[in-house]
Every structure is written in structure tokens, then in C-alpha cells.
Write a protein that holds these residues in place. Structure first.
Motif, short mmCIF file in Angstrom:
data_model
loop_
_atom_site.label_atom_id
_atom_site.label_comp_id
_atom_site.label_asym_id
_atom_site.label_seq_id
_atom_site.Cartn_x
_atom_site.Cartn_y
_atom_site.Cartn_z
N THR A 1 0.84 -1.20 0.00
CA THR A 1 0.00 0.00 0.00
C THR A 1 0.88 1.25 0.00
O THR A 1 0.40 2.36 -0.06
N VAL A 2 2.21 1.00 0.09
CA VAL A 2 3.15 2.12 0.12
C VAL A 2 3.94 2.10 -1.18
O VAL A 2 4.44 1.07 -1.60
N CYS A 3 4.06 3.26 -1.82
CA CYS A 3 4.77 3.31 -3.10
C CYS A 3 6.27 3.08 -2.88
O CYS A 3 6.88 3.74 -2.06
N PRO A 4 6.86 2.12 -3.61
CA PRO A 4 8.29 1.86 -3.42
C PRO A 4 9.15 3.04 -3.89
O PRO A 4 10.30 3.16 -3.49
N TYR A 5 8.62 3.89 -4.74
CA TYR A 5 9.39 5.04 -5.22
C TYR A 5 9.33 6.22 -4.26
O TYR A 5 10.35 6.78 -3.90
N CYS A 6 8.10 6.63 -3.94
CA CYS A 6 7.98 7.90 -3.21
C CYS A 6 7.50 7.71 -1.79
O CYS A 6 7.30 8.68 -1.07
N ALA A 7 7.29 6.46 -1.36
CA ALA A 7 6.89 6.13 0.01
C ALA A 7 5.51 6.66 0.38
O ALA A 7 5.12 6.60 1.53
N ALA A 8 4.77 7.18 -0.61
CA ALA A 8 3.43 7.68 -0.30
C ALA A 8 2.48 6.50 -0.05
O ALA A 8 2.51 5.53 -0.79
N PRO A 9 1.65 6.58 1.00
CA PRO A 9 0.74 5.47 1.28
C PRO A 9 -0.54 5.60 0.45
O PRO A 9 -1.63 5.55 0.96
N ASP B 1 12.72 -0.36 3.69
CA ASP B 1 11.98 -0.59 2.44
C ASP B 1 12.90 -0.80 1.24
O ASP B 1 12.78 -0.13 0.22
N VAL B 2 13.88 -1.68 1.39
CA VAL B 2 14.79 -1.95 0.28
C VAL B 2 14.05 -2.80 -0.75
O VAL B 2 13.66 -3.93 -0.45
N ARG B 3 13.79 -2.23 -1.91
CA ARG B 3 13.00 -2.96 -2.91
C ARG B 3 13.68 -2.95 -4.26
O ARG B 3 14.20 -1.93 -4.70
N SER C 1 9.56 6.15 -16.59
CA SER C 1 8.90 6.00 -15.29
C SER C 1 8.62 7.36 -14.67
O SER C 1 9.44 8.27 -14.75
N ARG C 2 7.48 7.46 -14.02
CA ARG C 2 7.21 8.67 -13.25
C ARG C 2 7.86 8.59 -11.87
O ARG C 2 7.97 9.57 -11.17
N GLY C 3 8.27 7.38 -11.49
CA GLY C 3 8.86 7.19 -10.17
C GLY C 3 10.34 7.51 -10.13
O GLY C 3 10.87 7.91 -9.09
N LEU C 4 11.04 7.31 -11.23
CA LEU C 4 12.49 7.55 -11.27
C LEU C 4 12.75 8.59 -12.37
O LEU C 4 12.47 8.33 -13.54
N THR C 5 13.27 9.75 -11.99
CA THR C 5 13.46 10.81 -12.97
C THR C 5 14.63 10.48 -13.91
O THR C 5 15.47 9.63 -13.58
N ASN C 6 14.66 11.17 -15.04
CA ASN C 6 15.74 10.92 -15.99
C ASN C 6 17.10 11.33 -15.41
O ASN C 6 18.11 10.71 -15.69
N VAL C 7 17.09 12.37 -14.58
CA VAL C 7 18.33 12.81 -13.93
C VAL C 7 18.86 11.70 -13.02
O VAL C 7 20.05 11.37 -13.04
N GLU C 8 17.93 11.07 -12.26
CA GLU C 8 18.36 9.97 -11.39
C GLU C 8 18.90 8.81 -12.22
O GLU C 8 19.92 8.21 -11.87
N VAL D 1 15.66 0.46 -4.82
CA VAL D 1 15.20 1.74 -4.27
C VAL D 1 15.02 1.54 -2.77
O VAL D 1 14.45 0.54 -2.34
N LEU D 2 15.55 2.46 -1.97
CA LEU D 2 15.40 2.32 -0.53
C LEU D 2 15.39 3.67 0.15
O LEU D 2 15.62 4.70 -0.48
#
Ligand SMILES: [Zn+2]
Length: 301
Positions: A21-29, A82-84, A154-161, A244-245
Motif C-alpha cells: 500500500t506504500v509506493c516503493p518510489y515515493c513512500a506515499a501510502p 523498504d529496500v525494494r 517511469s514517473r517514479g524515477l526521474t531521468n536525472v536519477e 530503491v530504498l
């Protein structure tokens, strides 16, 4: 099952047992179930994970210990949460780039010149060597194949990242098979193909520009005009492995998000700077300057 993060917009595909229920990218529930996407093509290629979760965590711990001295002190001992492992969608782009350019090419040469100066009240004539540049214009054509431009889908990982995590070893690229991502979290492309194509073309143009810069003769050059056409373009969805963690370095602050290349172990995160440490350093330098100044003053009659 299919999930969507309502906060960052990532579209995840996870096995039933990895339901979250928690986003692995942004940790939002704010992860909700969504219907399966129908019109999205499956990935063409995938790169497998070559790094286990414990060794990724070890890399991150070392990375946290060796950050800038001004970084937050809590980082050194921050527990990792939250190491995923996520298969992040990216687009792999290649094209043929044909450029017409015109530039000014500078060749340096030295000249001995005479000049007059005043020494002890007398006018004397002296010589010195000066470097001068002669400019000539050059124009021509340049063609090259630009392979392996990787941009995020991906919207979760930016191109800069993603750029910070590159390079990925694309020699390990395999045809995508669903079995590869079983047991992992995978994301479907959440950026449109058009957006990704625009990013990829821009990256390709920058590569061509750097290549042209390196290709120019002379001691220096100024590009006047470059006109590049891209053709024979290819754009394929490719899944890349990323850990991602979250590092909780301060109970009062949101955790630091850290990403790790699941192949090479390259680590990236935006390390928080401790302004207290910066302020203390500034004060220490100021005190030192003052002490040196006072000592010099004290030495004078
Ligand atoms: Zn999210």
C-alpha cells in the motif's frame, strides 16, 4: 496484480504476495489497485539484477559513510528501510545522426614583441613572447551512429536519477520474458512514448555535439552553426534493475531516498547538507583569519 501510486503516478505490476500500500518510489501510502493496461506494448528487452539485496545495502551503507563532511551527521548510521528491487521501464534509443557544421578554428602561434617600460626612472626597451590565435573558418559534414541512449519511462524515477545510475552494461540485454520479473516489482511505462522520444532525441543531440567538439581540429574552436538530422531511429522499452530504498537519518525529517544500479552497484541520492556544520565551519574560518590578523598586528611596533 496492477497497482497505481496516486502520488507520483507510477504504474506497478507486482505479484500477489508483494501487494503493497506504500509506493516503493515515493513512500506515499496512496497505492491503489487499477485495471490492467490494455494498449501498452510489453517491454522488448530487460537487464537482469546482478546485485543481491544485502550487497546493495552494503554499498549504500559505505556510500552514506563517505559523503561530504558537511552532510547531515545522522547519515553515517541511518537505518535502511523498504529496500525494494524494481524493474524500471526505460526507453532505449538509437539513431543515425548526420550533421552539417560551420566553425571557426583557432591555431595558436607565438610572436616576439618589443615594448618600452620605465625602470629606475629610465625608459628601457624589452622583448617578450606572446601567444596569438589565428582564426580560419571550417565547414563540413559529419555522420555517425548514436547507439544506446537510455531515458526513463517511469514517473517514479526521474531521468536525472537514471543518468546518475548509468551506465548499465547493455551487453547483458536479453529479450523480455515475464518469468524474468516474477517475484520482483515491475513498473509499466508511465510516461508517454512521445515524451520519452523527445528526451531521447535531446540526449542524442547532446552526444553528437560533444562528439563534434572533440572532432574539431586546432587549438581552440567556436561552433558557428550545427544542423543535425536524426534518421533510422529505433525506440524500444527496456526494463532496467534498480534497488530503491529509504535511509532514515533523522526521525524528524522525511527519509532520504537512495537508488542503486542493480547491475553495477552505482549509488545515487540527494544528500542533505547540515547547515549547522556549514555555519560552524564558516565561524571557525573567521576566527582563524582574525587570529592570524591579530598576530600580525602584534608583531608590529
Ligand atoms: Zn509513488
Amino acid at each position: 496484480m496492477n497497482l497505481r501510486c496516486q502520488s507520483c503516478g507510477a504504474d506497478l505490476v507486482v505479484a500477489e504476495e508483494l501487494r503493497t500500500t506504500v509506493c516503493p518510489y515515493c513512500a506515499a501510502p496512496s497505492v491503489v489497485e487499477r485495471p490492467p493496461s490494455v494498449d501498452r506494448p510489453p517491454p522488448t528487452f530487460a537487464l537482469g539484477f546482478a546485485m543481491t539485496q544485502p550487497s546493495a545495502a552494503e554499498r549504500v551503507k559505505h556510500w552514506l559513510r563517505t559523503r561530504h563532511p558537511w552532510s547531515h551527521s545522522g547519515l553515517k548510521k541511518a537505518p535502511l528501510q523498504d529496500v525494494r528491487g524494481i524493474y524500471v521501464p526505460a526507453y532505449l534509443y538509437s539513431a543515425l545522426a548526420q550533421s552539417e557544421y560551420s566553425a571557426s578554428i583557432g591555431e595558436n602561434y607565438t610572436e616576439t614583441e618589443t615594448y618600452t617600460t620605465t625602470e629606475n626612472g629610465k625608459t628601457v626597451t624589452k622583448t617578450r613572447t606572446v601567444t596569438k590565435t589565428e582564426w580560419r573558418s571550417l565547414s563540413g559534414e559529419h555522420a555517425e551512429y548514436v547507439p544506446d541512449v537510455l531515458v526513463t519511462a517511469s514517473r517514479g524515477l526521474t531521468n536525472v536519477e537514471l543518468e546518475h545510475l548509468e551506465p548499465f552494461d547493455l551487453r547483458m540485454l536479453a529479450r523480455y520474458e515475464p518469468a524474468l520479473v516474477a517475484g520482483w516489482i515491475a513498473e509499466e511505462p508511465s510516461l508517454s512514448r512521445e515524451e520519452c522520444l523527445a528526451m531521447a532525441r535531446q540526449e542524442a543531440m547532446e552526444k553528437v555535439k560533444r562528439r563534434l567538439d572533440a572532432f574539431m581540429p586546432g587549438d581552440s574552436h567556436r561552433m558557428q552553426d550545427v544542423n543535425t538530422r536524426l534518421s533510422a531511429e529505433s525506440l524500444e522499452v527496456c526494463l532496467v534493475p534498480v534497488w530503491v530504498l529509504a535511509a532514515r537519518y533523522d526521525p524528524e525529517k522525511p527519509p532520504l531516498r537512495v537508488v542503486v544500479n542493480g547491475q553495477s552497484g552505482e549509488v545515487h541520492g540527494e544528500v542533505p547538507i547540515s547547515w549547522v556544520k556549514v555555519a560552524l565551519t564558516v565561524v571557525a574560518v573567521a576566527v582563524l583569519v582574525l587570529v592570524v590578523y591579530l598576530m600580525n598586528q602584534g608583531g608590529r611596533p
